[in-house]
Design a protein around this motif. Sequence first.
Motif, PDB file in Angstrom:
ATOM      1  N   GLY A 192      -6.868  12.969  -2.462  1.00  0.00           N
ATOM      2  CA  GLY A 192      -7.555  13.403  -0.942  1.00  0.00           C
ATOM      3  C   GLY A 192      -6.950  12.043  -0.290  1.00  0.00           C
ATOM      4  N   LEU A 193      -6.148  11.498  -0.641  1.00  0.00           N
ATOM      5  CA  LEU A 193      -6.189  10.622  -0.307  1.00  0.00           C
ATOM      6  C   LEU A 193      -5.041  10.567   0.889  1.00  0.00           C
ATOM      7  N   SER A 194      -4.082  10.306   2.552  1.00  0.00           N
ATOM      8  CA  SER A 194      -3.353  11.017   3.329  1.00  0.00           C
ATOM      9  C   SER A 194      -2.126  10.001   2.694  1.00  0.00           C
ATOM     10  N   LEU A 195      -0.691  10.381   2.526  1.00  0.00           N
ATOM     11  CA  LEU A 195       0.149  10.559   2.654  1.00  0.00           C
ATOM     12  C   LEU A 195       0.499   8.969   3.293  1.00  0.00           C
ATOM     13  N   THR A 196      -0.188   8.466   4.643  1.00  0.00           N
ATOM     14  CA  THR A 196       0.105   6.946   4.501  1.00  0.00           C
ATOM     15  C   THR A 196      -0.566   5.586   4.017  1.00  0.00           C
ATOM     16  N   GLU A 197      -1.712   6.249   3.405  1.00  0.00           N
ATOM     17  CA  GLU A 197      -2.891   5.918   2.236  1.00  0.00           C
ATOM     18  C   GLU A 197      -2.004   5.757   0.628  1.00  0.00           C
ATOM     19  N   ILE A 224       0.193   2.057  -1.058  1.00  0.00           N
ATOM     20  CA  ILE A 224       0.072   1.725  -2.191  1.00  0.00           C
ATOM     21  C   ILE A 224       1.121   1.446  -3.005  1.00  0.00           C
ATOM     22  N   LEU A 225       1.428   2.391  -2.666  1.00  0.00           N
ATOM     23  CA  LEU A 225       2.518   1.942  -3.589  1.00  0.00           C
ATOM     24  C   LEU A 225       4.039   2.033  -3.488  1.00  0.00           C
ATOM     25  N   ASP A 226       4.112   1.196  -2.174  1.00  0.00           N
ATOM     26  CA  ASP A 226       5.170   0.191  -1.685  1.00  0.00           C
ATOM     27  C   ASP A 226       4.253  -1.398  -1.921  1.00  0.00           C
ATOM     28  N   MET A 227       3.749  -1.325  -1.855  1.00  0.00           N
ATOM     29  CA  MET A 227       2.366  -2.944  -2.457  1.00  0.00           C
ATOM     30  C   MET A 227       3.035  -2.860  -4.174  1.00  0.00           C
ATOM     31  N   TYR A 228       3.249  -1.669  -5.065  1.00  0.00           N
ATOM     32  CA  TYR A 228       4.193  -2.051  -6.330  1.00  0.00           C
ATOM     33  C   TYR A 228       5.380  -2.275  -6.273  1.00  0.00           C
ATOM     34  N   ASP A 229       5.920  -1.914  -5.172  1.00  0.00           N
ATOM     35  CA  ASP A 229       7.624  -2.775  -4.737  1.00  0.00           C
ATOM     36  C   ASP A 229       7.575  -4.154  -4.420  1.00  0.00           C
ATOM     37  N   SER A 230       6.087  -4.608  -4.089  1.00  0.00           N
ATOM     38  CA  SER A 230       6.566  -6.285  -3.544  1.00  0.00           C
ATOM     39  C   SER A 230       6.213  -6.767  -5.003  1.00  0.00           C
ATOM     40  N   PRO A 231       6.653  -7.847  -4.986  1.00  0.00           N
ATOM     41  CA  PRO A 231       6.177  -9.064  -6.188  1.00  0.00           C
ATOM     42  C   PRO A 231       4.690  -8.841  -6.964  1.00  0.00           C
ATOM     43  N   VAL A 248      -3.457  -8.373  -7.483  1.00  0.00           N
ATOM     44  CA  VAL A 248      -5.022  -8.616  -7.071  1.00  0.00           C
ATOM     45  C   VAL A 248      -5.188  -7.844  -5.572  1.00  0.00           C
ATOM     46  N   PRO A 249      -4.258  -8.319  -4.674  1.00  0.00           N
ATOM     47  CA  PRO A 249      -4.221  -7.403  -3.594  1.00  0.00           C
ATOM     48  C   PRO A 249      -3.808  -5.865  -4.410  1.00  0.00           C
ATOM     49  N   GLN A 250      -3.149  -5.578  -4.929  1.00  0.00           N
ATOM     50  CA  GLN A 250      -3.492  -4.158  -5.016  1.00  0.00           C
ATOM     51  C   GLN A 250      -3.906  -3.183  -5.490  1.00  0.00           C
ATOM     52  N   LEU A 251      -4.280  -3.939  -6.493  1.00  0.00           N
ATOM     53  CA  LEU A 251      -6.106  -3.081  -6.842  1.00  0.00           C
ATOM     54  C   LEU A 251      -7.110  -3.383  -5.838  1.00  0.00           C
ATOM     55  N   GLN A 252      -7.285  -5.375  -5.278  1.00  0.00           N
ATOM     56  CA  GLN A 252      -8.187  -4.782  -3.767  1.00  0.00           C
ATOM     57  C   GLN A 252      -7.672  -3.325  -3.490  1.00  0.00           C
ATOM     58  N   LYS A 253      -6.724  -3.271  -2.976  1.00  0.00           N
ATOM     59  CA  LYS A 253      -6.231  -2.628  -2.020  1.00  0.00           C
ATOM     60  C   LYS A 253      -7.031  -0.890  -2.065  1.00  0.00           C
ATOM     61  N   PHE A 254      -6.034  -0.575  -3.449  1.00  0.00           N
ATOM     62  CA  PHE A 254      -6.416   0.076  -3.519  1.00  0.00           C
ATOM     63  C   PHE A 254      -7.445   0.936  -3.740  1.00  0.00           C
ATOM     64  N   GLY A 289     -10.267  -0.375  -2.292  1.00  0.00           N
ATOM     65  CA  GLY A 289     -10.515  -0.173  -0.538  1.00  0.00           C
ATOM     66  C   GLY A 289     -10.236   0.715  -0.007  1.00  0.00           C
ATOM     67  N   VAL A 290      -9.233   1.307  -0.582  1.00  0.00           N
ATOM     68  CA  VAL A 290      -9.128   2.501   0.366  1.00  0.00           C
ATOM     69  C   VAL A 290      -9.686   3.560  -0.918  1.00  0.00           C
ATOM     70  N   LEU A 291      -9.479   3.753  -1.663  1.00  0.00           N
ATOM     71  CA  LEU A 291     -10.897   4.897  -3.056  1.00  0.00           C
ATOM     72  C   LEU A 291     -11.886   4.401  -2.568  1.00  0.00           C
ATOM     73  N   GLY A 292     -12.570   3.840  -2.228  1.00  0.00           N
ATOM     74  CA  GLY A 292     -14.176   3.910  -1.683  1.00  0.00           C
ATOM     75  C   GLY A 292     -14.348   3.934  -0.493  1.00  0.00           C
ATOM     76  N   ALA A 293     -13.476   3.898   0.427  1.00  0.00           N
ATOM     77  CA  ALA A 293     -13.776   4.869   2.056  1.00  0.00           C
ATOM     78  C   ALA A 293     -13.161   6.294   1.832  1.00  0.00           C
ATOM     79  N   HIS A 294     -12.668   6.215   0.669  1.00  0.00           N
ATOM     80  CA  HIS A 294     -12.585   8.070   0.683  1.00  0.00           C
ATOM     81  C   HIS A 294     -13.849   8.690  -0.003  1.00  0.00           C
ATOM     82  N   ARG A 295     -14.344   7.811  -1.161  1.00  0.00           N
ATOM     83  CA  ARG A 295     -15.722   8.393  -1.797  1.00  0.00           C
ATOM     84  C   ARG A 295     -15.868   8.366  -0.903  1.00  0.00           C
ATOM     85  N   ALA A 296     -16.444   7.224   0.319  1.00  0.00           N
ATOM     86  CA  ALA A 296     -18.064   7.454   0.943  1.00  0.00           C
ATOM     87  C   ALA A 296     -17.836   8.289   1.917  1.00  0.00           C
TER      88      ALA A 296
END
Length: 135
Positions: free
Chosen positions: A60-65, A69-76, A80-86, A88-95
């Motif tokens: 149920g995530l938007s394509l932008t979301e 998330i996918l772009d974070m995996y292309d960065s160094p 920790v930031p990747q999982l926090q972002k993920f 955060g997005v999942l938590g907002a979607h669950r709510a």
Amino acid sequence: MSTPTFTISELAKEFDLTTRAIRFYEDMGLLTPERAGLQRVYSARDRARLTLTLRAKRLGLSLTEAKDILDMYDSPRDTVPQLQKFLGVLGAHRAQLEAQLAELQANLAEVRAHEKKGRATLAKAKKAAKSPRVS
């Protein structure tokens, strides 16, 4: 040894998508195929990103979301930031889903109450129709 590549038709068939949908994902920046003349050539990375994009859509995530998330995996690779972002997005979607569920449950309760009232009214009407009228 060469890395596997895929045509747009192969990916469309494998993932049961239209080529238009894949081009849309490309326009959104989710996929970045190489070009061989006029033909798109998708890498194993593009295929993996498409797999993850479709998984994000099922969640149920938007394509932008999904792209964020996918772009974070292309960065160094700082997970920790990747999982926090993920998370955060999942938590907002669950709510959001929980709020929608609560609203649906309230609507169902209202429908059930109206059904119960309707059945009771119908039963009274049937009973009144069966009893003889005294004039």
